[in-house]
Design an enzyme around this catalytic site. Structure first.
Site, PDB file in Angstrom:
ATOM      1  N   GLU A  44      60.707 -49.054  29.580  1.00 37.76           N
ATOM      2  CA  GLU A  44      61.146 -50.254  28.848  1.00 37.76           C
ATOM      3  C   GLU A  44      60.433 -50.400  27.507  1.00 37.76           C
ATOM      4  O   GLU A  44      59.435 -49.721  27.240  1.00 37.76           O
ATOM      5  CB  GLU A  44      60.931 -51.518  29.691  1.00 37.76           C
ATOM      6  CG  GLU A  44      59.475 -51.809  29.994  1.00 37.76           C
ATOM      7  CD  GLU A  44      59.190 -53.287  30.251  1.00 37.76           C
ATOM      8  OE1 GLU A  44      59.531 -54.107  29.389  1.00 37.76           O
ATOM      9  OE2 GLU A  44      58.594 -53.586  31.297  1.00 37.76           O
ATOM     10  N   LYS A 179      52.120 -59.805  38.076  1.00 40.26           N
ATOM     11  CA  LYS A 179      50.914 -60.573  37.742  1.00 40.26           C
ATOM     12  C   LYS A 179      50.936 -61.903  38.473  1.00 40.26           C
ATOM     13  O   LYS A 179      52.007 -62.494  38.659  1.00 40.26           O
ATOM     14  CB  LYS A 179      50.918 -60.892  36.249  1.00 40.26           C
ATOM     15  CG  LYS A 179      50.554 -59.751  35.364  1.00 40.26           C
ATOM     16  CD  LYS A 179      50.224 -60.262  33.965  1.00 40.26           C
ATOM     17  CE  LYS A 179      49.745 -59.145  33.082  1.00 40.26           C
ATOM     18  NZ  LYS A 179      50.825 -58.388  32.449  1.00 40.26           N
TER      19      LYS A 179
HETATM   20  N1  PSU Z   1      55.103 -58.863  33.082  1.00 45.38           N
HETATM   21  C1  PSU Z   1      54.066 -58.103  32.667  1.00 45.38           C
HETATM   22  N2  PSU Z   1      54.182 -57.412  31.504  1.00 45.38           N
HETATM   23  C2  PSU Z   1      55.332 -57.435  30.756  1.00 45.38           C
HETATM   24  C3  PSU Z   1      56.424 -58.231  31.228  1.00 45.38           C
HETATM   25  C4  PSU Z   1      56.268 -58.915  32.383  1.00 45.38           C
HETATM   26  O1  PSU Z   1      53.046 -58.065  33.332  1.00 45.38           O
HETATM   27  O2  PSU Z   1      55.395 -56.792  29.702  1.00 45.38           O
HETATM   28  C5  PSU Z   1      57.699 -58.234  30.446  1.00 45.38           C
HETATM   29  C6  PSU Z   1      58.713 -57.249  31.061  1.00 45.38           C
HETATM   30  O3  PSU Z   1      59.506 -56.706  30.051  1.00 45.38           O
HETATM   31  C7  PSU Z   1      59.559 -58.162  31.946  1.00 45.38           C
HETATM   32  C8  PSU Z   1      59.611 -59.426  31.121  1.00 45.38           C
HETATM   33  O4  PSU Z   1      60.842 -57.647  32.217  1.00 45.38           O
HETATM   34  O5  PSU Z   1      58.303 -59.533  30.554  1.00 45.38           O
HETATM   35  C9  PSU Z   1      59.959 -60.638  31.961  1.00 45.38           C
HETATM   36  O6  PSU Z   1      60.150 -61.731  31.137  1.00 45.38           O
HETATM   37  P1  PSU Z   1      60.772 -63.095  31.757  1.00 45.38           P
HETATM   38  O7  PSU Z   1      59.701 -63.593  32.692  1.00 45.38           O
HETATM   39  O8  PSU Z   1      60.972 -63.988  30.574  1.00 45.38           O
HETATM   40  O9  PSU Z   1      62.026 -62.711  32.440  1.00 45.38           O
END
Ligand code: PSU
Ligand code: MN
Length: 324
Positions: A44, A179
């Site tokens: 990604e 996390k």
């Molecule tokens: N969690 C992490 N590192 C990240 C992300 C999430 O520990 O870089 C990034 C990933 O790309 C994930 C996105 O798909 O954040 C999720 O965002 P949201 O919670 O807004 O869906």
């Protein structure tokens, strides 16, 4: 009449299966891998633009690609650039995206057509990367952590689109769990409800990104990439479409202490609440706060766990090709 209905059903199912490959722009390396039926691992780009600071983000992205190569597969970093869906980026493109950082749009499922139309830089989240990997017929994708159910979601309804994507898109995601900025028990409940299997790689516990343990279980513990590859194939051969979450704990030597991270994460979550941060801004806000509060300590774990996931992703991709 019945036959006509069946035919319509059949056609619409077929149409549904047609993939918009005309929009995909493969790098030379990925195109060669496709032509030669070599294993490929999708990667990604939100993690590059929004997940880590420059220049460590670019260095890590390149090291991740090397890790994939060293374990016998070809990396396909996915992003939207100049109106194109890129499957595989050149080093220059990774550098551009890493430098753009927060100026790149964070692209989840709903954003794809808009960012393409506007010809902006789009850094793809787990959800958007899964969609594009599926279009490109790449079933294995390695990242750091997935999005999930946020703490306080009963009020905010903040549930990452990553989870819904795992429910419907045929890609296996290798991560170090999630996390604990998230509500991990609720995240696992959601995965269960939507039929998404959680595989622990050589672990019976769901890892919490910086730490190897969370006190929560996984559905199945598997010991080898070969076993994972065989079960993924079987699931999809059975017509059980949808994703799989593979949880690979951070290497012990690079794990952070739970007490230390719990304290930092609590501070970051409180800061977000106090400042009223919501929606797609919340995860990047929490990530950058955690980085600052831990003074770079968490970044070391973060980099090492991503490399570790790239390795496992490559090993699984190799076995997927070997066991045909
Ligand atoms: N969690 C992490 N590192 C990240 C992300 C999430 O520990 O870089 C990034 C990933 O790309 C994930 C996105 O798909 O954040 C999720 O965002 P949201 O919670 O807004 O869906
Ligand atoms: Mn969200």
């Amino acid at each position: 009449m019945l036959l006509a209905t069946l035919k319509t059903l059949h056609t619409s199912k077929k149409e549904k299966q047609m993939k918009p490959t005309q929009f995909l722009q493969f790098s030379e390396a990925v195109q060669a891998a496709m032509d030669n039926d070599r294993p490929i691992v999708a990667l990604e780009s939100t993690i590059i633009a929004h997940g880590m600071p420059y220049p460590q983000n670019v260095e890590t992205a390149l090291e991740v690609e090397t890790q994939v190569y060293e374990h016998g597969a070809v990396p396909a970093t996915i992003a939207l650039m100049n109106g194109q869906v890129k499957v595989g980026l050149s080093h220059e493109e990774i550098e551009e995206l890493g430098k753009a950082g927060a100026a790149a749009v964070k692209v989840s499922r709903r954003d794809i057509p808009f960012v393409l139309h506007q010809q902006k830089y789009g850094a793809t989240t787990v959800a958007a990367t899964m969609i594009i990997a599926d279009w490109a017929d790449i079933p294995i994708f390695a990242t750091g952590g997935i999005g999930g159910v946020h703490r306080g979601a009963a009020q905010s309804m903040d549930i990452s689109a990553d989870l819904q994507e795992l429910a419907q898109t045929k890609v296996a995601v290798v991560s170090a769990g999630a996390k604990s900025i998230l509500d991990l028990p609720l995240t696992l409940e959601y995965l269960e409800t939507f039929g998404i299997p959680v595989i622990g790689y050589q672990t019976t516990e769901f890892p919490a990104f910086y730490t190897r343990t969370s006190g929560l279980g996984v559905d199945y513990t598997l010991q080898t990439p070969d076993e994972i590859a065989r079960i993924l194939k079987l699931k999809w051969e059975l017509g059980l479409d949808g994703g799989v979450l593979i949880a690979n704990p951070v290497p012990a030597a690079h794990a952070c202490s739970k007490a230390y991270m719990d304290n930092i994460i609590a501070q970051a979550v409180n800061a977000a609440e106090a400042q009223g941060i919501k929606g797609k801004a919340l995860t990047p806000f929490l990530l950058s706060n955690i980085k600052q509060l831990s003074k770079g300590k968490s970044l070391v774990s973060n980099i090492q766990l991503v490399l570790n996931n790239a390795k496992l992703g490559a090993q699984i991709a190799v076995q997927m090709k070997a066991s045909t």
